[in-house]
Structures are given as structure tokens and as C-alpha cells.
Design a protein around this motif. Structure first.
Motif, PDB file in Angstrom:
ATOM      1  N   THR A  47       0.829  -1.203   0.000  1.00 30.00           N
ATOM      2  CA  THR A  47       0.000   0.000   0.000  1.00 30.00           C
ATOM      3  C   THR A  47       0.862   1.253   0.000  1.00 30.00           C
ATOM      4  N   VAL A  48       0.232   2.385  -0.320  1.00 32.56           N
ATOM      5  CA  VAL A  48       0.926   3.661  -0.418  1.00 32.56           C
ATOM      6  C   VAL A  48       0.124   4.722   0.316  1.00 32.56           C
ATOM      7  N   ASP A  49       0.785   5.482   1.184  1.00 27.39           N
ATOM      8  CA  ASP A  49       0.181   6.642   1.819  1.00 27.39           C
ATOM      9  C   ASP A  49       0.651   7.876   1.052  1.00 27.39           C
ATOM     10  N   VAL A 219       5.296  11.561   1.217  1.00 24.49           N
ATOM     11  CA  VAL A 219       5.761  10.374   1.939  1.00 24.49           C
ATOM     12  C   VAL A 219       4.926   9.187   1.483  1.00 24.49           C
ATOM     13  N   PHE A 220       5.570   8.183   0.929  1.00 29.38           N
ATOM     14  CA  PHE A 220       4.821   7.049   0.405  1.00 29.38           C
ATOM     15  C   PHE A 220       4.387   6.096   1.508  1.00 29.38           C
ATOM     16  N   GLY A 221       5.208   5.944   2.550  1.00 28.29           N
ATOM     17  CA  GLY A 221       4.792   5.144   3.711  1.00 28.29           C
ATOM     18  C   GLY A 221       4.239   3.789   3.334  1.00 28.29           C
ATOM     19  N   GLY A 222       2.966   3.527   3.725  1.00 28.67           N
ATOM     20  CA  GLY A 222       2.294   2.281   3.385  1.00 28.67           C
ATOM     21  C   GLY A 222       2.844   1.076   4.129  1.00 28.67           C
ATOM     22  N   HIS A 223       2.253  -0.088   3.858  1.00 29.43           N
ATOM     23  CA  HIS A 223       2.675  -1.333   4.483  1.00 29.43           C
ATOM     24  C   HIS A 223       2.605  -2.464   3.460  1.00 29.43           C
ATOM     25  N   THR A 224       3.365  -3.503   3.721  1.00 28.90           N
ATOM     26  CA  THR A 224       3.292  -4.701   2.890  1.00 28.90           C
ATOM     27  C   THR A 224       2.315  -5.696   3.502  1.00 28.90           C
TER      28      THR A 224
END
Length: 235
Positions: A47-49, A219-224
């Protein structure tokens, strides 16, 4: 007829009694250490924030690795493992940019990505006997994943009004390290053959740091996250 029904009921009661005793075997394990091999497929997402519209689609890949059972009792073991994983996915972004003069114009970018990881989970594995040849396993624990390489392909770079020569909006590489939780369930058949499904939930940011554009930090952040489906053999 009554005698037949009574016999069946007594047989079922006897089977349930034996099964209840053996369902969780608390005896010491004869084999304190055991190795197993695993291979299978996965479906993952990163995912991408990020400001603006973005869509991250699930992709497919493969898993291959080895696990070691450190058997504490017949019903519980510590199971570290090492897996090589291929992960993929696709993405779409619609965003504003300082390269566009009109507020009604947007940049559209679509593409796909692939990465190669080494994942090291350490799980607690609970074992429950369903029959003499079938054992149900429930597993959970942390994992650490190291990205060995990654690549992005931009399939579409479009603008809704102005023809521009611009760099792709989304160029971020995934973070080198990913830490999270892995949990799932499986079946062991005839003391050797294994079928399992697990979910991996990343707890750290999926991408490296962003950059400042128009005085705003992107800021792309996100999680796998991902599902793995494996088959295996325990020696």
C-alpha cells in the motif's frame, strides 16, 4: 435396529474419547529437531500513503524455503525458517504536479513492480491430532524480510490537458527491511507431507522516505501484506 444404533453410538463415543485424549499430546517429542522444505505461490500488495488518488493491485509470486522444527513437546514447537520470495503488483496514480500550469490538469501514471526478498519468520507452531495420520497446525510469530532487488515499470505516463515531458511521479524503491507478523494454519499428513496457508502483515513503512515538492512532503509510507500458499515435506 436398536442394537445396531446402540453399537454405533458406543463406537462413536469410544472414538471421541480416544480423540479427546490424543487431540493435544503433551508428551515429550521423540525427535527434538526436524527439517522441512516448503514451496508455493503468494499474492501480495504494497500500500501507499500518498496525496491524491492511488490504487495498488495484488500481484502474484512464488515462495521457496526451509523450516526447522525445534520440538518442545508433541503439541508445540518453535519453527524458524528462511524463504526466498518473488513479489509483484501493479499501481495507478492520479496527482497534481508543479510541472502543470493549470489547476484542472493532472498527471496519470500506471505501471507494475516486482521485488525479490529473503524472509526469515520465527513462529510458534501448535499441533493438534485429528487422527493417527492427520495433524492440524496453527502457527504465528514475527518475520524479518530483506529486499534483495526491485524494479518498476511505468506502462503509462499521461497528462489530462498538457503534453509534458516529465519524470515519473512514482519512482520510490521499497524499504530494504520489512518487519511484521506471519500467522496461519496447515495440515501435516502421514508425518511428512504438509499443506499450509499464511498471512503476512507488515508493521513498518513499505517505502523509503519521500521528497519535498511545492513545500509539501510526499511520503509514500504504506505497508506490505500478502498471502502465501505452500506445500512441503518434513524429513
Amino acid at each position: 435396529m436398536k442394537r445396531i444404533l446402540l453399537t454405533l453410538l458406543l463406537s462413536a463415543s469410544a472414538w471421541l474419547s480416544v480423540g479427546a485424549v490424543d487431540f493435544m499430546d503433551t508428551n515429550p517429542c521423540e525427535n527434538l529437531f526436524r527439517l522441512g522444505v516448503r514451496m508455493g505461490v503468494n499474492t501480495t500488495n504494497r500500500t501507499v500513503d500518498v496525496v491524491g488518488y492511488n490504487r495498488q493491485n495484488w500481484g502474484t509470486g512464488f515462495d521457496a524455503g526451509i523450516v526447522a522444527d525445534l520440538n518442545i513437546r508433541e503439541y508445540i514447537a518453535i519453527q524458524p525458517g528462511v524463504f526466498f520470495q518473488s513479489r509483484s503488483g501493479s499501481y495507478t496514480f492520479i496527482s497534481r504536479s508543479n510541472q502543470i500550469s493549470s489547476p484542472d490538469h493532472y498527471l496519470i501514471q500506471a505501471g507494475h513492480h516486482r521485488s525479490y526478498n529473503v524472509s526469515i519468520p520465527v513462529m510458534v507452531s501448535m499441533r493438534f491430532n485429528l487422527s493417527e495420520t492427520l495433524r492440524w497446525q496453527v502457527e504465528a510469530g514475527p518475520y524479518l524480510s530483506v529486499v534483495m532487488g526491485s524494479k518498476y515499470w511505468n506502462d503509462e505516463l499521461l497528462s489530462t490537458g498538457e503534453k509534458l515531458e516529465y519524470k515519473p511521479y512514482f519512482t520510490q524503491k521499497p524499504a530494504t527491511l520489512d518487519f511484521g507478523l506471519k500467522f496461519g494454519t496447515g495440515m501435516e499428513i502421514a508425518d511428512h507431507y504438509y499443506l499450509g496457508v499464511h498471512y503476512m502483515a507488515g508493521l513498518t513503512k513499505a517505502y523509503k522516505n519521500g521528497w519535498v515538492e511545492d513545500n509539501f512532503l510526499q511520503v509514500f509510507g504504506g505497508h506490505t501484506k500478502g498471502w502465501t500458499f505452500t506445500i512441503g515435506y518434513n524429513f
